[in-house]
Enzyme design. Structure first.
Site, short mmCIF file in Angstrom:
data_model
loop_
_atom_site.label_atom_id
_atom_site.label_comp_id
_atom_site.label_asym_id
_atom_site.label_seq_id
_atom_site.Cartn_x
_atom_site.Cartn_y
_atom_site.Cartn_z
N PRO A 1 25.60 -4.41 -27.00
CA PRO A 1 26.15 -3.56 -27.91
C PRO A 1 26.63 -2.11 -27.60
CG PRO A 1 23.68 -3.81 -28.61
CD PRO A 1 24.09 -4.43 -27.22
N GLU A 2 27.80 -2.12 -27.86
CA GLU A 2 28.35 -0.72 -27.42
C GLU A 2 28.36 0.26 -29.07
OE1 GLU A 2 30.37 0.33 -24.39
OE2 GLU A 2 30.97 -1.33 -23.40
#
Ligand SMILES: [Zn+2]
Length: 280
Positions: free
Chosen positions: A2-3
């Site tokens: 996840p960014e």
């Protein structure tokens, strides 16, 4: 992994279920995630009301009514999801479960356990080990061309590496750095100190733009949030350059047969994707 936009989307998805809600019970199913969970973790959370949920870089901060903050990080494979069926048996990697006074159940699932949680006093949290030295929030008011230029001045390192450095700007990962440099038309190999003036302005705007577009795309996945199988936070975008080695550049009128299209190089052991024609 996840960014920042995925983390922002998870925050937005959780707010309606958790903000203003009291934690009726918390289930801790193992002593540690990436690091040990805080002492008396469950006792310190149960009965507390979550005043609000914020994001800083890739951290989620749940502000509690006793002046403490529950800090959460998704690591490589962490997921926070509202359980569609609170009576469904736990999955093997459901490590922490929150149940609110309204009966909403949020499960933290993390097969690889690079995620973590911590409890910190809200006062002075910016000076804690997690946040000290973090650069400005890329979507915040403090991030703009002149600020970025000042942080890049004198830096004798490729601009790609400077942008991945969390002291330059907080929360940017490999994908969004590649995309932002593409939009800004800057070569990932360019020396960071040469990105000044209009170039810095272009890069700051490009960075905000790619993040905002990703967050907007993520918002459309929110309606699936209550599906236990939902992959919220891991939506796929149609990247311009990321993972597009050999594809035609969406912007140049170039034929792949002539130019090779999007190129992949390795910088600091990470893949960089860029258009050598458009990015200088
Ligand atoms: Zn191109």
């Amino acid at each position: 992994m996840p960014e920042l936009p995925e983390v922002e989307t998870v925050c937005r998805g959780l707010r309606p279920w958790l903000e203003g809600r009291r934690l009726a019970s918390v289930i801790q199913r193992r002593p540690d995630l990436r690091w040990p969970l805080p002492d008396r973790f469950v006792a310190r959370l149960e009965g507390r009301t979550i005043a609000r949920i914020e994001r800083r870089a890739k951290y989620m901060l749940a502000h509690l009514d006793d002046g403490w903050v529950l800090l959460m990080h998704l690591g490589m494979s962490g997921r926070l999801a509202v359980a569609a069926d609170p009576d469904a048996p736990f999955e093997p990697h459901d490590h922490v479960v929150f149940l609110t006074d309204q009966g909403c159940q949020v499960r933290f699932n993390d097969p690889r356990r690079f995620g973590f949680m911590d409890l910190l006093p809200a006062h002075g949290i910016e000076d804690s080990a997690h946040f000290r030295g973090l650069g400005p929030e890329p979507l915040g008011n403090a991030f703009n061309g002149p600020e970025l230029a000042a942080r890049l001045a004198g830096r004798r390192t490729p601009i790609k590496a400077a942008l991945l450095d969390q002291k330059t700007v907080a929360g940017l990962g490999n994908i969004y750095v590649c995309e932002a440099l593409y939009v800004a038309g800057l070569s990932p190999r360019r020396q960071a100190h040469t990105v000044q003036g209009r170039r810095a302005e272009r890069l700051a705007n490009a960075t905000r733009g790619v993040l905002r577009r990703a967050i907007a795309a993520g918002g459309s996945s929110l309606r699936d949030y209550r599906q236990a199988s939902g992959e919220l936070g891991y939506f796929q975008h149609d990247w311009a350059v990321y993972d597009k080695q050999g594809h035609p550049c969406p912007d140049c009128d170039c034929r792949v047969a002539d130019t090779g299209g999007i190129r992949r190089i390795v910088q600091s052991n990470r893949s960089t994707f860029y258009c050598p024609r458009r990015q200088r």
